[in-house]
Design a protein around this motif. Structure first.
Motif, PDB file in Angstrom:
ATOM      1  N   ALA A  30      -0.543  72.781  23.380  1.00 25.49           N
ATOM      2  CA  ALA A  30       1.086  73.114  23.082  1.00 25.49           C
ATOM      3  C   ALA A  30       1.023  74.745  23.579  1.00 25.49           C
ATOM      4  O   ALA A  30       1.931  75.100  23.625  1.00 25.49           O
ATOM      5  CB  ALA A  30       0.690  73.190  21.350  1.00 25.49           C
ATOM      6  N   ARG A  31      -0.010  75.375  23.252  1.00 23.54           N
ATOM      7  CA  ARG A  31      -0.121  76.809  23.832  1.00 23.54           C
ATOM      8  C   ARG A  31       0.199  76.749  25.318  1.00 23.54           C
ATOM      9  O   ARG A  31       1.069  77.592  25.840  1.00 23.54           O
ATOM     10  CB  ARG A  31      -1.612  77.525  23.701  1.00 23.54           C
ATOM     11  CG  ARG A  31      -1.708  77.960  22.141  1.00 23.54           C
ATOM     12  CD  ARG A  31      -2.939  78.409  21.985  1.00 23.54           C
ATOM     13  NE  ARG A  31      -3.241  79.005  20.843  1.00 23.54           N
ATOM     14  CZ  ARG A  31      -4.444  79.366  20.345  1.00 23.54           C
ATOM     15  NH1 ARG A  31      -5.644  79.400  21.213  1.00 23.54           N
ATOM     16  NH2 ARG A  31      -4.594  79.789  19.084  1.00 23.54           N
ATOM     17  N   GLN A  33       8.167  75.426  28.314  1.00 22.48           N
ATOM     18  CA  GLN A  33       9.468  76.028  27.533  1.00 22.48           C
ATOM     19  C   GLN A  33      10.171  77.100  28.303  1.00 22.48           C
ATOM     20  O   GLN A  33      11.431  77.289  28.198  1.00 22.48           O
ATOM     21  CB  GLN A  33       9.098  76.572  26.181  1.00 22.48           C
ATOM     22  CG  GLN A  33       8.154  75.529  25.370  1.00 22.48           C
ATOM     23  CD  GLN A  33       8.463  74.119  25.172  1.00 22.48           C
ATOM     24  OE1 GLN A  33       9.716  73.908  25.346  1.00 22.48           O
ATOM     25  NE2 GLN A  33       7.645  73.131  24.898  1.00 22.48           N
ATOM     26  N   THR A  34       9.454  78.051  29.200  1.00 23.28           N
ATOM     27  CA  THR A  34      10.017  78.872  29.986  1.00 23.28           C
ATOM     28  C   THR A  34      10.626  78.470  31.196  1.00 23.28           C
ATOM     29  O   THR A  34      11.198  79.570  31.934  1.00 23.28           O
ATOM     30  CB  THR A  34       8.813  80.074  30.453  1.00 23.28           C
ATOM     31  OG1 THR A  34       7.838  79.496  31.248  1.00 23.28           O
ATOM     32  CG2 THR A  34       8.068  80.615  29.055  1.00 23.28           C
ATOM     33  N   GLN A  35      10.521  77.314  31.588  1.00 22.39           N
ATOM     34  CA  GLN A  35      11.292  77.111  32.951  1.00 22.39           C
ATOM     35  C   GLN A  35      12.716  76.982  32.588  1.00 22.39           C
ATOM     36  O   GLN A  35      12.948  76.059  31.658  1.00 22.39           O
ATOM     37  CB  GLN A  35      10.464  75.672  33.423  1.00 22.39           C
ATOM     38  CG  GLN A  35       9.332  75.744  34.211  1.00 22.39           C
ATOM     39  CD  GLN A  35       9.532  76.467  35.483  1.00 22.39           C
ATOM     40  OE1 GLN A  35      10.560  76.311  35.976  1.00 22.39           O
ATOM     41  NE2 GLN A  35       8.337  76.713  36.250  1.00 22.39           N
ATOM     42  N   PRO A  36      13.421  77.372  33.613  1.00 20.31           N
ATOM     43  CA  PRO A  36      15.012  77.351  33.370  1.00 20.31           C
ATOM     44  C   PRO A  36      15.455  75.812  33.966  1.00 20.31           C
ATOM     45  O   PRO A  36      16.597  75.579  33.893  1.00 20.31           O
ATOM     46  CB  PRO A  36      15.589  78.412  34.362  1.00 20.31           C
ATOM     47  CG  PRO A  36      14.516  78.674  35.546  1.00 20.31           C
ATOM     48  CD  PRO A  36      13.291  78.256  34.834  1.00 20.31           C
ATOM     49  N   ASN A  75      11.403  70.527  28.097  1.00 21.71           N
ATOM     50  CA  ASN A  75      12.087  71.938  27.708  1.00 21.71           C
ATOM     51  C   ASN A  75      13.624  71.236  27.440  1.00 21.71           C
ATOM     52  O   ASN A  75      13.993  70.181  27.433  1.00 21.71           O
ATOM     53  CB  ASN A  75      12.108  72.948  28.620  1.00 21.71           C
ATOM     54  CG  ASN A  75      12.504  72.529  30.040  1.00 21.71           C
ATOM     55  OD1 ASN A  75      13.231  71.490  30.362  1.00 21.71           O
ATOM     56  ND2 ASN A  75      12.558  73.311  31.230  1.00 21.71           N
ATOM     57  N   ALA A  76      14.532  72.120  27.152  1.00 18.71           N
ATOM     58  CA  ALA A  76      15.912  71.960  26.844  1.00 18.71           C
ATOM     59  C   ALA A  76      16.565  71.460  28.192  1.00 18.71           C
ATOM     60  O   ALA A  76      17.635  70.675  27.842  1.00 18.71           O
ATOM     61  CB  ALA A  76      16.696  73.253  26.441  1.00 18.71           C
ATOM     62  N   ALA A  77      16.155  72.039  29.181  1.00 21.90           N
ATOM     63  CA  ALA A  77      17.231  71.389  30.449  1.00 21.90           C
ATOM     64  C   ALA A  77      16.847  70.028  30.600  1.00 21.90           C
ATOM     65  O   ALA A  77      17.532  69.322  31.124  1.00 21.90           O
ATOM     66  CB  ALA A  77      16.625  72.246  31.687  1.00 21.90           C
ATOM     67  N   CYS A 113      21.580  72.074  25.034  1.00 16.90           N
ATOM     68  CA  CYS A 113      20.963  71.839  23.719  1.00 16.90           C
ATOM     69  C   CYS A 113      20.651  73.163  23.029  1.00 16.90           C
ATOM     70  O   CYS A 113      20.769  74.161  23.603  1.00 16.90           O
ATOM     71  CB  CYS A 113      19.333  71.308  24.378  1.00 16.90           C
ATOM     72  SG  CYS A 113      18.250  70.742  22.899  1.00 16.90           S
ATOM     73  N   ARG A 114      20.780  72.808  21.707  1.00 15.11           N
ATOM     74  CA  ARG A 114      20.706  74.096  20.667  1.00 15.11           C
ATOM     75  C   ARG A 114      19.454  74.930  20.855  1.00 15.11           C
ATOM     76  O   ARG A 114      19.406  76.164  20.998  1.00 15.11           O
ATOM     77  CB  ARG A 114      20.548  73.695  19.228  1.00 15.11           C
ATOM     78  CG  ARG A 114      20.926  74.931  18.241  1.00 15.11           C
ATOM     79  CD  ARG A 114      20.768  74.068  16.823  1.00 15.11           C
ATOM     80  NE  ARG A 114      19.741  73.300  16.800  1.00 15.11           N
ATOM     81  CZ  ARG A 114      18.354  73.567  16.338  1.00 15.11           C
ATOM     82  NH1 ARG A 114      18.066  74.876  16.474  1.00 15.11           N
ATOM     83  NH2 ARG A 114      17.480  72.907  16.325  1.00 15.11           N
ATOM     84  N   GLU A 115      18.105  74.282  21.254  1.00 17.19           N
ATOM     85  CA  GLU A 115      17.037  75.093  21.438  1.00 17.19           C
ATOM     86  C   GLU A 115      16.004  74.219  22.157  1.00 17.19           C
ATOM     87  O   GLU A 115      16.414  72.931  22.338  1.00 17.19           O
ATOM     88  CB  GLU A 115      16.517  75.494  19.952  1.00 17.19           C
ATOM     89  CG  GLU A 115      16.111  74.218  19.054  1.00 17.19           C
ATOM     90  CD  GLU A 115      15.564  74.694  17.743  1.00 17.19           C
ATOM     91  OE1 GLU A 115      15.340  75.984  17.608  1.00 17.19           O
ATOM     92  OE2 GLU A 115      15.185  73.776  16.838  1.00 17.19           O
TER      93      GLU A 115
END
Length: 587
Positions: free
Chosen positions: A89-90, A97-100, A116-118, A268-270
Motif C-alpha cells: 500500500a505504501r 497513485q502519482t503516475q499521470p 490509479n484514476a487514469a 474519475c473523481r479521485e
C-alpha cells in the motif's frame, strides 16, 4: 435491484449521512446517488469508489461485487499477507497513485491490487464482469474478454504473444495453483489461444527464454481510448519487496505527446485503490459467454498433467537443443563429462526427474543455449530466478532503458534515482539532486548522486543526513548487499570485490556486515531484506540559510526493479515525503 438498494442505503445510514450529505462529502451528484440507491447501473470503477466511501468490509464488498457483476470476487493468486499488503500500500502510494498515465499493480496471478484514476478512466467503458474485467484481472481481460481485440489493436501479434508466454512461464513454475490452472484450462478451450500457447509460446521460449518477457518492458504498442487509436509505451516495474511474489506494475504512457484519454471522457473523481481481498469460496463460475467452461473447483480436483499442459518442459527444452548440436544422449553425457549416467540424462529428457541446478551452466554451454534460454531452464529446474549475470546493460537495452527512465524517474515527483547492479546512479531526477544538493561530487565516487551504496557505507555526510544511520539505513543496506552477492553467477565483479575489501577495512562496517551474513535469507523478516522498501525513516537536511542547522524530514523509502534490467540487478530508489509538512522535499 432490491439488494443493491438495501445494501447502499443501509451502509449510508449507518454512517449517519443523508443522500445529500453523502453526495457532497464524496464528490457525487445527489441525482446519481439517488439512482444508485434505486437500482441504477453501477460500473466497476464506481463499485470500488463506493466501497471506500461507504467503508465496506470484505463481506459487504463481496455482496456489492455480486450485485454489480453477478458473481463472487474471483480467487486471488496469493493468500493475503498483512505485512506484504502493508508495504504494498505504501509502495503504491508512491509509484502507482502519482503516475499521470494509466497504471496498475498486479500480483502473481495478474489480479489488480492497486490502480490509479487514469487506469479506471481508460477502462470505464467496459461493462461490469465477474471474471475478466480490467479492474479485476488485466491478464484475463486481455485473453478472454470480447472487448479486448477492440481496445488493443493488433491484438494477436502485439499483445497476445507476450501475454500467453507470461502465462506459460508462470504456469510452468506453479502448475498446481488454482488461478493459473483456471487460466490454462480456459486457454485450452479457445482454439486460437491454445494454438498460440502450444506452438508460438513454445517457439518463443525455446528461442529466447525469459528474454521474451523482458522485452515486453519498454515496448511500443497500440491501444484505443475514447474511440481514438494511440501508440503507447508499455513499461514494467517490479516492487522490490514483492519481487519474489510475482508482483509487477504496468504503465501505459502515450508516445505521440497527446493525452491518452479524450477530453470527452469523464475524469474519475479521485484515485481508486484496490485493496487485496481474501480468496473467495471455490466454484467461481466461468465467464457468462462460455457456460461450458470448467469451474475453478473442478480444476483443483483434477489438476492438469504438467507435461501435457505446459508449453515447454525441461525435457522438451533439453531434447530440442541436443538435436540442434547433433549429439545423441550418450554423446552429450560423454562430451560434457557430466557425472551422471546416460539413463539419468534420459530421465531428464523424459521429464521423470530434473537436473541439479549446478549442472545447468555445463549443459547450457554444451548445447549453445542463449542466455535467456539458460535462465529459463534455471527457472524451470529451481522454481526461482536465475543468478544475476552482471552489472551493466547491453547497448541496445541501455537505449530502451533511457525511455523507461523518462517515465519512472524523470516523471516521478518524489526524489528518485535508478542504479545499476553495482549501485552506480545511472540517472536521478531533479528532486533527488535538490535533496542532496548539500553533498558535493566526491572524487572517490561516494556522493549520493554517484553511488548510493558507497554513500550509505562510506560517506561522512550519510551519518549526519540519514537519521538513525546504523540501525535504520546501514543494517538494511548491508543485508541487501549480502543477498545481492549470493545471487551473482560465477566470480564476483570487481566492483563488488572492492565493496567487500572496503567494508572489511572498517571495524564498524565489518561488524555490521558479519551480522547480516549470519542471517538466513529464508527466515529473515520481510522488512529486513527489501532495501527498506516501504520503511518510514528520517533524514536531517541542512537549511539553505544556515547550513550548520538541519531540519528533520520523514520519508517513505521505496524501491523497485525495472523488468528490462532484472538480470543485471538494476534498482529504482525513491524517497517520498511521508507527512503533510514534508512537502518541502518536492519543492
Amino acid at each position: 435491484m432490491r439488494r443493491q438498494r438495501e445494501l447502499l442505503r443501509a451502509h449510508r445510514q449507518f454512517l449517519g449521512l443523508t443522500q445529500e450529505e453523502f453526495a457532497y462529502r464524496h464528490g457525487f451528484s445527489v441525482r446519481t446517488v439517488v439512482e444508485w440507491e434505486n437500482g441504477g447501473r453501477i460500473t466497476m470503477a464506481t463499485m470500488y469508489a463506493l466501497r471506500d466511501a461507504l467503508r465496506l468490509g470484505s463481506q459487504a464488498f463481496d455482496e456489492l461485487f455480486a450485485v454489480v457483476t453477478g458473481a463472487s470476487p474471483t480467487l486471488k493468486a496469493l493468500a493475503v499477507d498483512p505485512e506484504l499488503d502493508r508495504i504494498t500500500a505504501r509502495w503504491a502510494a508512491t509509484h502507482v497513485q502519482t503516475q499521470p498515465h494509466p497504471t496498475v499493480l498486479m500480483d502473481g496471478g495478474w489480479n489488480a491490487r492497486h490502480f490509479n484514476a487514469a487506469w479506471v478512466q481508460i477502462f470505464d467503458q467496459v461493462e461490469p464482469h465477474p471474471n475478466d474485467h480490467p479492474l479485476d484481472n488485466p491478464m484475463r481481460f486481455l485473453l478472454f474478454h470480447p472487448l479486448a481485440p477492440e481496445l488493443f489493436p493488433d491484438w494477436e501479434e502485439r499483445w497476445l504473444v507476450t501475454a500467453i508466454t507470461q502465462v506459460a512461464v508462470n504456469y510452468a513454475l506453479h502448475p498446481t495453483h488454482p488461478s493459473l490452472q483456471n487460466i490454462r484450462r480456459r486457454i485450452h478451450d479457445i482454439p486460437l489461444l491454445e494454438d498460440l500457447y502450444v506452438n508460438r509460446a513454445r517457439k518463443e521460449l525455446t528461442e529466447r527464454g525469459v528474454n521474451v518477457i523482458f522485452e515486453g518492458d519498454v515496448d511500443r504498442r497500440p491501444v484505443v481510448a475514447g474511440h481514438e487509436r494511440s501508440d503507447i509505451l508499455l513499461t514494467v516495474l517490479i516492487p522490490w519487496h514483492a519481487r519474489d511474489y510475482g508482483y509487477q506494475m504496468m504503465t501505459m504512457s502515450p508516445l505521440d505527446n497527446s493525452a491518452l484519454l479524450t477530453e470527452t471522457s469523464q475524469p474519475c473523481r479521485e484515485t481508486v485503490r484496490l485493496r487485496p481481498q481474501g480468496p473467495s469460496a471455490p466454484g467461481v463460475p466461468a465467464s457468462p459467454t462460455r457456460p461450458e467452461q470448467a469451474r475453478v473447483s473442478d480444476v483443483v480436483r483434477q489438476p492438469p498433467d504438467y507435461a501435457k499442459w505446459a508449453a515447454l518442459t525441461v525435457g522438451q527444452l533439453l531434447r530440442s537443443y541436443r538435436k540442434r548440436v547433433k549429439l545423441s544422449q550418450e554423446q552429450l553425457v560423454r562430451s560434457t563429462a557430466l557425472p551422471v549416467s546416460v539413463r539419468t540424462y534420459v530421465d531428464w529428457e523424459r521429464d521423470r526427474s530434473l537436473p541439479p541446478a549446478k549442472y545447468i551452466p555445463v549443459i547450457a554451454k554444451a548445447m549453445h543455449m542463449p542466455g535467456g534460454v539458460r535462465d529459463y531452464l534455471h527457472n524451470l529446474v529451481t522454481r526461482s530466478d536465475a543468478p544475476v549475470l552482471g552489472t551493466r546493460l547491453s547497448p541496445d537495452v541501455a537505449q530502451r532503458s533511457a525511455m523507461w527512465t523518462r517515465v519512472h524517474v524523470d516523471g516521478q515527483p518524489a526524489p528518485t534515482a535508478i542504479m545499476d547492479g553495482a549501485w552506480q546512479v545511472v540517472h536521478c531526477n531533479e528532486p533527488y539532486r535538490r535533496l542532496f544538493a548539500h553533498v558535493p561530487p566526491d572524487p572517490t565516487g561516494s556522493a549520493p548522486t554517484q553511488n548510493w551504496l558507497h554513500y550509505v557505507l562510506f560517506h561522512e555526510d550519510a551519518r549526519a543526513t540519514l537519521g538513525d544511520w546504523r540501525e535504520s539505513w546501514l543494517t538494511g543496506t548491508l543485508t541487501d548487499l549480502m543477498i545481492s552477492l549470493t545471487r551473482q553467477r560465477g566470480a564476483l565483479p570487481d566492483e563488488h570485490l572492492a565493496f567487500i575489501r572496503a567494508i572489511e577495512a572498517d571495524p564498524v562496517l565489518a561488524e555490521a556486515y558479519a551480522r547480516s551474513v549470519d542471517q538466513d535469507p529464508q527466515t529473515t523478516p520481510l522488512s529486513a531484506t527489501t532495501l527498506g522498501d516501504g520503511d518510514i525513516r528520517t533524514m536531517w537536511i541542512p537549511e539553505p540559510s544556515a547550513p550548520t542547522r538541519r531540519t528533520k524530514r520523514t520519508v517513505c523509502v521505496t524501491a523497485g526493479v525495472p523488468l528490462h534490467g532484472k538480470a543485471q540487478g538494476y534498482c529504482l530508489l525513491s524517497l517520498s515525503p511521508h507527512h503533510e509538512g514534508d512537502e518541502a522535499l518536492l519543492v
